[in-house]
Design an enzyme around this catalytic site. Structure first.
Site, PDB file in Angstrom:
ATOM      1  N   GLU A  36       1.032  -1.161  -0.101  1.00  0.00           N
ATOM      2  CA  GLU A  36      -0.002  -0.063  -0.102  1.00  0.00           C
ATOM      3  C   GLU A  36       0.743   1.180  -0.015  1.00  0.00           C
ATOM      4  OE1 GLU A  36      -3.469   1.049  -0.129  1.00  0.00           O
ATOM      5  OE2 GLU A  36      -2.418   2.905  -0.479  1.00  0.00           O
ATOM      6  N   CYS A  45     -11.939   4.228   0.844  1.00  0.00           N
ATOM      7  CA  CYS A  45     -13.357   4.052   1.953  1.00  0.00           C
ATOM      8  C   CYS A  45     -12.967   4.511   3.220  1.00  0.00           C
ATOM      9  CB  CYS A  45     -13.742   2.646   2.078  1.00  0.00           C
ATOM     10  SG  CYS A  45     -14.798   2.379   3.204  1.00  0.00           S
ATOM     11  N   GLY A 186     -25.511  12.050  -8.434  1.00  0.00           N
ATOM     12  CA  GLY A 186     -25.388  10.564  -7.769  1.00  0.00           C
ATOM     13  C   GLY A 186     -25.009  10.620  -6.618  1.00  0.00           C
ATOM     14  N   VAL A 187     -24.739   9.554  -5.924  1.00  0.00           N
ATOM     15  CA  VAL A 187     -24.198   9.445  -4.436  1.00  0.00           C
ATOM     16  C   VAL A 187     -23.373  10.369  -3.948  1.00  0.00           C
ATOM     17  CG1 VAL A 187     -24.069   7.379  -2.900  1.00  0.00           C
ATOM     18  CG2 VAL A 187     -24.280   6.704  -5.089  1.00  0.00           C
ATOM     19  N   ALA A 272     -18.529  15.367  -9.198  1.00  0.00           N
ATOM     20  CA  ALA A 272     -18.928  13.969  -8.797  1.00  0.00           C
ATOM     21  C   ALA A 272     -19.583  13.210  -9.898  1.00  0.00           C
ATOM     22  CB  ALA A 272     -19.646  13.904  -7.331  1.00  0.00           C
ATOM     23  N   HIS A 447     -42.411  -4.282  18.601  1.00  0.00           N
ATOM     24  CA  HIS A 447     -43.306  -2.978  18.421  1.00  0.00           C
ATOM     25  C   HIS A 447     -42.601  -1.950  19.322  1.00  0.00           C
ATOM     26  CE1 HIS A 447     -46.456  -0.385  17.435  1.00  0.00           C
ATOM     27  NE2 HIS A 447     -46.834  -0.337  18.930  1.00  0.00           N
TER      28      HIS A 447
HETATM   29  P1  FAD Z   1      -9.900   1.373  -2.417  1.00  0.00           P
HETATM   30  O1  FAD Z   1     -10.464   1.632  -1.540  1.00  0.00           O
HETATM   31  O2  FAD Z   1      -9.839   2.701  -3.728  1.00  0.00           O
HETATM   32  O3  FAD Z   1      -8.369   0.973  -2.333  1.00  0.00           O
HETATM   33  C1  FAD Z   1      -7.290   0.904  -3.324  1.00  0.00           C
HETATM   34  C2  FAD Z   1      -5.949   1.367  -2.393  1.00  0.00           C
HETATM   35  O4  FAD Z   1      -4.858   0.729  -3.281  1.00  0.00           O
HETATM   36  C3  FAD Z   1      -5.519   2.538  -2.297  1.00  0.00           C
HETATM   37  O5  FAD Z   1      -5.421   2.837  -0.922  1.00  0.00           O
HETATM   38  C4  FAD Z   1      -4.388   3.022  -3.054  1.00  0.00           C
HETATM   39  O6  FAD Z   1      -3.407   3.835  -2.468  1.00  0.00           O
HETATM   40  C5  FAD Z   1      -3.768   1.558  -3.259  1.00  0.00           C
HETATM   41  N1  FAD Z   1      -2.834   1.545  -4.499  1.00  0.00           N
HETATM   42  C6  FAD Z   1      -3.383   1.689  -5.691  1.00  0.00           C
HETATM   43  N2  FAD Z   1      -2.432   1.268  -6.567  1.00  0.00           N
HETATM   44  C7  FAD Z   1      -1.486   0.907  -5.747  1.00  0.00           C
HETATM   45  C8  FAD Z   1      -0.007   0.555  -6.188  1.00  0.00           C
HETATM   46  N3  FAD Z   1       0.322   0.318  -7.421  1.00  0.00           N
HETATM   47  N4  FAD Z   1       0.733   0.327  -5.256  1.00  0.00           N
HETATM   48  C9  FAD Z   1       0.261   0.489  -3.945  1.00  0.00           C
HETATM   49  N5  FAD Z   1      -0.761   0.786  -3.498  1.00  0.00           N
HETATM   50  C10 FAD Z   1      -1.602   0.834  -4.429  1.00  0.00           C
HETATM   51  N6  FAD Z   1     -18.893   2.675  -0.350  1.00  0.00           N
HETATM   52  C11 FAD Z   1     -19.881   2.052   0.410  1.00  0.00           C
HETATM   53  O7  FAD Z   1     -19.905   0.570   0.376  1.00  0.00           O
HETATM   54  N7  FAD Z   1     -20.420   2.658   1.325  1.00  0.00           N
HETATM   55  C12 FAD Z   1     -20.291   3.995   1.350  1.00  0.00           C
HETATM   56  O8  FAD Z   1     -20.832   4.708   2.284  1.00  0.00           O
HETATM   57  C13 FAD Z   1     -19.359   4.655   0.507  1.00  0.00           C
HETATM   58  N8  FAD Z   1     -19.171   5.886   0.575  1.00  0.00           N
HETATM   59  C14 FAD Z   1     -17.903   6.506  -0.280  1.00  0.00           C
HETATM   60  C15 FAD Z   1     -17.889   7.873  -0.199  1.00  0.00           C
HETATM   61  C16 FAD Z   1     -16.973   8.519  -1.192  1.00  0.00           C
HETATM   62  C17 FAD Z   1     -16.872  10.106  -0.948  1.00  0.00           C
HETATM   63  C18 FAD Z   1     -16.317   7.786  -1.836  1.00  0.00           C
HETATM   64  C19 FAD Z   1     -15.308   8.390  -3.095  1.00  0.00           C
HETATM   65  C20 FAD Z   1     -16.375   6.445  -1.994  1.00  0.00           C
HETATM   66  C21 FAD Z   1     -17.553   5.716  -1.185  1.00  0.00           C
HETATM   67  N9  FAD Z   1     -17.572   4.477  -1.268  1.00  0.00           N
HETATM   68  C22 FAD Z   1     -18.506   4.019  -0.513  1.00  0.00           C
HETATM   69  C23 FAD Z   1     -17.054   3.517  -2.315  1.00  0.00           C
HETATM   70  C24 FAD Z   1     -15.867   2.685  -1.720  1.00  0.00           C
HETATM   71  O9  FAD Z   1     -15.074   3.704  -1.206  1.00  0.00           O
HETATM   72  C25 FAD Z   1     -15.124   1.762  -2.640  1.00  0.00           C
HETATM   73  O10 FAD Z   1     -15.924   1.103  -3.268  1.00  0.00           O
HETATM   74  C26 FAD Z   1     -14.078   0.976  -2.051  1.00  0.00           C
HETATM   75  O11 FAD Z   1     -13.133   2.013  -1.323  1.00  0.00           O
HETATM   76  C27 FAD Z   1     -13.432   0.216  -3.064  1.00  0.00           C
HETATM   77  O12 FAD Z   1     -12.306  -0.563  -2.391  1.00  0.00           O
HETATM   78  P2  FAD Z   1     -10.880  -1.061  -2.989  1.00  0.00           P
HETATM   79  O13 FAD Z   1     -10.314  -1.744  -2.094  1.00  0.00           O
HETATM   80  O14 FAD Z   1     -11.522  -1.675  -4.304  1.00  0.00           O
HETATM   81  O15 FAD Z   1     -10.233   0.099  -3.598  1.00  0.00           O
HETATM   82  P1  NAD Z   2     -22.471   8.103  -9.478  1.00  0.00           P
HETATM   83  O1  NAD Z   2     -22.399   7.180 -10.687  1.00  0.00           O
HETATM   84  O2  NAD Z   2     -23.172   7.785  -8.202  1.00  0.00           O
HETATM   85  O3  NAD Z   2     -22.845   9.470  -9.836  1.00  0.00           O
HETATM   86  C1  NAD Z   2     -22.290  10.273 -10.877  1.00  0.00           C
HETATM   87  C2  NAD Z   2     -23.499  11.083 -11.551  1.00  0.00           C
HETATM   88  O4  NAD Z   2     -23.041  12.152 -12.300  1.00  0.00           O
HETATM   89  C3  NAD Z   2     -24.525  10.466 -12.237  1.00  0.00           C
HETATM   90  O5  NAD Z   2     -25.770  10.529 -11.953  1.00  0.00           O
HETATM   91  C4  NAD Z   2     -24.192  10.791 -13.738  1.00  0.00           C
HETATM   92  O6  NAD Z   2     -25.486  10.847 -14.443  1.00  0.00           O
HETATM   93  C5  NAD Z   2     -23.688  12.283 -13.588  1.00  0.00           C
HETATM   94  N1  NAD Z   2     -23.054  12.876 -14.515  1.00  0.00           N
HETATM   95  C6  NAD Z   2     -22.158  12.137 -15.205  1.00  0.00           C
HETATM   96  N2  NAD Z   2     -21.391  13.029 -15.900  1.00  0.00           N
HETATM   97  C7  NAD Z   2     -21.997  14.196 -15.802  1.00  0.00           C
HETATM   98  C8  NAD Z   2     -21.887  15.471 -16.400  1.00  0.00           C
HETATM   99  N3  NAD Z   2     -20.899  15.838 -17.363  1.00  0.00           N
HETATM  100  N4  NAD Z   2     -22.631  16.549 -16.001  1.00  0.00           N
HETATM  101  C9  NAD Z   2     -23.555  16.227 -14.963  1.00  0.00           C
HETATM  102  N5  NAD Z   2     -23.739  15.093 -14.295  1.00  0.00           N
HETATM  103  C10 NAD Z   2     -23.125  14.188 -15.110  1.00  0.00           C
HETATM  104  O7  NAD Z   2     -20.760   8.487  -8.985  1.00  0.00           O
HETATM  105  P2  NAD Z   2     -20.123   9.407  -7.777  1.00  0.00           P
HETATM  106  O8  NAD Z   2     -21.428  10.061  -7.165  1.00  0.00           O
HETATM  107  O9  NAD Z   2     -19.254  10.186  -8.325  1.00  0.00           O
HETATM  108  O10 NAD Z   2     -19.862   8.151  -6.879  1.00  0.00           O
HETATM  109  C11 NAD Z   2     -18.688   7.399  -7.338  1.00  0.00           C
HETATM  110  C12 NAD Z   2     -19.034   5.850  -6.798  1.00  0.00           C
HETATM  111  O11 NAD Z   2     -18.684   5.910  -5.582  1.00  0.00           O
HETATM  112  C13 NAD Z   2     -20.334   5.759  -6.737  1.00  0.00           C
HETATM  113  O12 NAD Z   2     -20.442   4.485  -8.051  1.00  0.00           O
HETATM  114  C14 NAD Z   2     -20.766   5.036  -5.573  1.00  0.00           C
HETATM  115  O13 NAD Z   2     -20.940   3.270  -5.871  1.00  0.00           O
HETATM  116  C15 NAD Z   2     -19.408   5.073  -4.883  1.00  0.00           C
HETATM  117  N6  NAD Z   2     -20.024   5.768  -3.397  1.00  0.00           N
HETATM  118  C16 NAD Z   2     -20.891   5.104  -2.795  1.00  0.00           C
HETATM  119  C17 NAD Z   2     -21.509   5.626  -1.621  1.00  0.00           C
HETATM  120  C18 NAD Z   2     -22.360   5.035  -0.814  1.00  0.00           C
HETATM  121  O14 NAD Z   2     -22.567   3.588  -0.903  1.00  0.00           O
HETATM  122  N7  NAD Z   2     -23.040   5.482   0.022  1.00  0.00           N
HETATM  123  C19 NAD Z   2     -21.129   7.059  -1.597  1.00  0.00           C
HETATM  124  C20 NAD Z   2     -20.350   7.630  -2.263  1.00  0.00           C
HETATM  125  C21 NAD Z   2     -19.942   6.985  -3.156  1.00  0.00           C
END
Ligand code: FAD
Ligand code: NAD
Length: 468
Positions: A36, A45, A186-187, A272, A447
């Protein structure tokens, strides 16, 4: 200087996919290393995603409750004050607890955290560029790629993470933006847009598609749109962003809707518009690694890539970009390496959006069921008819269930309302067992609980809800 280390399993990436895969591999008796490059474990995450966003959602929700609703409960105070710096400090502390928690689990399972940037070479060797500039080569019997995803950037709005931000910058604004324009309904747009609206920002969300949260059940979209607008989020749906003019004072975002042009003058912009798989350190062309149409690593249901003994999991493999999906894939990959018959299936992966009210779903939307041509019954139970929701002053939204009209098998569940992030688990369990709405309807629920709304929705599918 170069040195070599041997391991049974090397995981590249320490996010929820990678760290869970490493723990499961260690549990199964493998000598495991995880590469990492970030200073802390936990990936997107834990560091800049799920955990910090939920910490700020929690804090801002309490602030909004104190500001707008505490008086309804007979709670008053003379001066309510927002201490944003304390709120951000608390968020950082919560993140720290979680990253340290993953480090503790690594120590417990004797997983070797190699702190550096990994590059996958053929023959299952991973070259790691360590922080001190030296390299270490890891020779692995098996490699699991868990490199995650990165935010998509718009060419005319390059991230500076100060005024034009991805999720990373939107978690650390050191003052409440005057006008935050969020590109993407989106989200992330709705969760982080909600945080800053609650803290006092004007928030305008621009969404390309006709509705927010594209792909969600239509009833959920309608209800969410209504509630978010009432809360004060300005939603511009069906609107394309065509450009931006960035000056030291403002960012003027150009929009187009139905051929009509207009502009929004923003102090800050959150882009986003989705995330794309990260293949940093993975030269797919040179390795001969097969990718899908969106640049994601192609895998089978045991998380195997086309390369011998190379697995891939999590956001890097596309699909739903969710932490719990990444975690489950990590478990499957480790078990597949151990020769267990585990296979990944996506039928019962829930999705949750942590706005207020929350939104949760599992299975198919009603429009997806309709398109499939299957005969179905759909029914909703509103939280206005749920006693516990009324005691909470949170009687917004509903639970909707969709079941096969002939067999009663559950096909989809869509909830919007208080604490539905927790309520959905019961339905996910029912999905795991390929349960029917009758299974939920016959289950006695305590309940007064919010979960009674799920039972009532199931009764409604059978045409015999009691409380509506
Ligand atoms: P990541 O979490 O992206 O981890 C990848 C890791 O690999 C990173 O730490 C990176 O530094 C490391 N890495 C990459 N390449 C290399 C390399 N070559 N060498 C060494 N290290 C490397 N999902 C949910 O289920 N619930 C949520 O509430 C939620 N909220 C979110 C809110 C936001 C703002 C965002 C952006 C995402 C959210 N997600 C949520 C999505 C979630 O964060 C991701 O789906 C999840 O982190 C994916 O896990 P991963 O292990 O695949 O990758
Ligand atoms: P998203 O795919 O949820 O939403 C992106 C949105 O942007 C879509 O509604 C899309 O139609 C719109 N869009 C795309 N291009 C556009 C443009 N040019 N102009 C205006 N709108 C446009 O993606 P996100 O919100 O960036 O989140 C990324 C990923 O992170 C999601 O796929 C989600 O799975 C994950 N995430 C999950 C959680 C959770 O589980 N609570 C929270 C945050 C993020």
């Amino acid at each position: 200087m170069s040195n070599e280390l041997q391991a049974d399993v090397v995981v590249i990436g320490g996010g929820p996919g990678g760290y869970v895969a490493a723990i499961r591999a260690a549990q199964l008796g493998f000598n495991t290393a995880c590469v990492e490059s970030a200073p802390t474990l936990g990936g997107t995450c834990v560091n800049v995603g799920c955990i910090p966003s939920k910490a700020l959602l929690q804090s801002s929700e309490q602030y909004e409750f104190a500001r707008l609703h505490a008086h309804e409960h007979g709670i008053g105070f003379d001066a309510l004050r927002l201490d944003l710096h304390q709120m951000l400090r608390r968020k950082d502390e919560v993140v720290g607890q979680n990253t340290r928690g993953v480090e503790f689990l690594f120590r417990k399972h004797k997983i070797n955290w190699i702190r550096g940037f990994g590059t996958l070479r053929t023959g299952n060797a991973v070259d790691v560029l360590l922080a001190d500039g030296s390299t270490q080569t890891l020779k692995a019997a098996h490699v699991i790629i868990a490199t995650g995803s990165v935010p998509i950037e718009l060419p005319f709005l390059p991230f500076d993470e100060r005024r034009i931000v991805s999720n990373t910058g939107a978690l650390v604004f050191d003052e409440v933006p005057a006008h935050l324009v969020v590109i993407g309904g989106g989200v992330i747009g709705l969760e982080l847009g909600s945080v800053w609206r609650r803290l006092g920002a004007k928030v305008s969300v621009v969404e390309l598609m006709p509705g927010i949260l594209p792909g969600s059940d239509d009833d959920i979209v309608k209800e969410a749109d209504r509630i978010f607008r009432r809360q004060g989020l300005e939603l511009h749906t069906g609107t394309r962003v065509t450009g931006a003019e960035i000056s030291p004072e403002t960012i003027v975002v150009s929009l187009e809707r139905d051929g009509q042009a207009r502009t929004l003058e923003a102090s800050h912009v959150l882009v986003a518009v989705g995330r794309r798989p990260s293949l940093s350190g993975i030269d797919a062309g040179a390795l001969g690694l097969t990718l899908g149409s969106r640049g994601e690593i192609s895998v089978d249901d045991r998380m195997r890539t086309n390369l011998p003994n190379v697995f891939a999991i999590g956001d890097a493999t596309g699909g739903k970009l969710l932490a719990h999906k990444a975690e489950e894939e990590g478990v499957i990959a480790a078990e597949a390496i151990a020769g267990k018959p585990s296979r990944m299936h996506y039928h019962s992966i829930p999705s949750v959006i942590y706005t207020w009210p929350e939104i949760a779903s599992v299975g198919l939307s009603e429009q997806e069921v309709r398109v499939s041509g299957r005969e179905y019954t759909a029914a909703k139970f509103p939280f206005t008819a749920n006693g516990r929701a009324r005691t909470m002053g949170a009687a917004n939204g509903f639970v909707k269930l969709i079941a096969d009209a002939r067999t009663d098998e559950l096909l989809g569940c869509h909830m919007i309302g208080p604490n539905v992030s927790e309520l959905i688990s019961e339905v996910v369990l029912a999905f795991e067992y390929r349960g029917a709405s009758e299974d939920l309807a016959l289950t006695v629920h305590a309940h007064p609980t919010l979960a009674e709304a799920t039972k009532e929705a199931a009764l409604a599918v059978l045409g015999r809800a009691i409380h509506i």
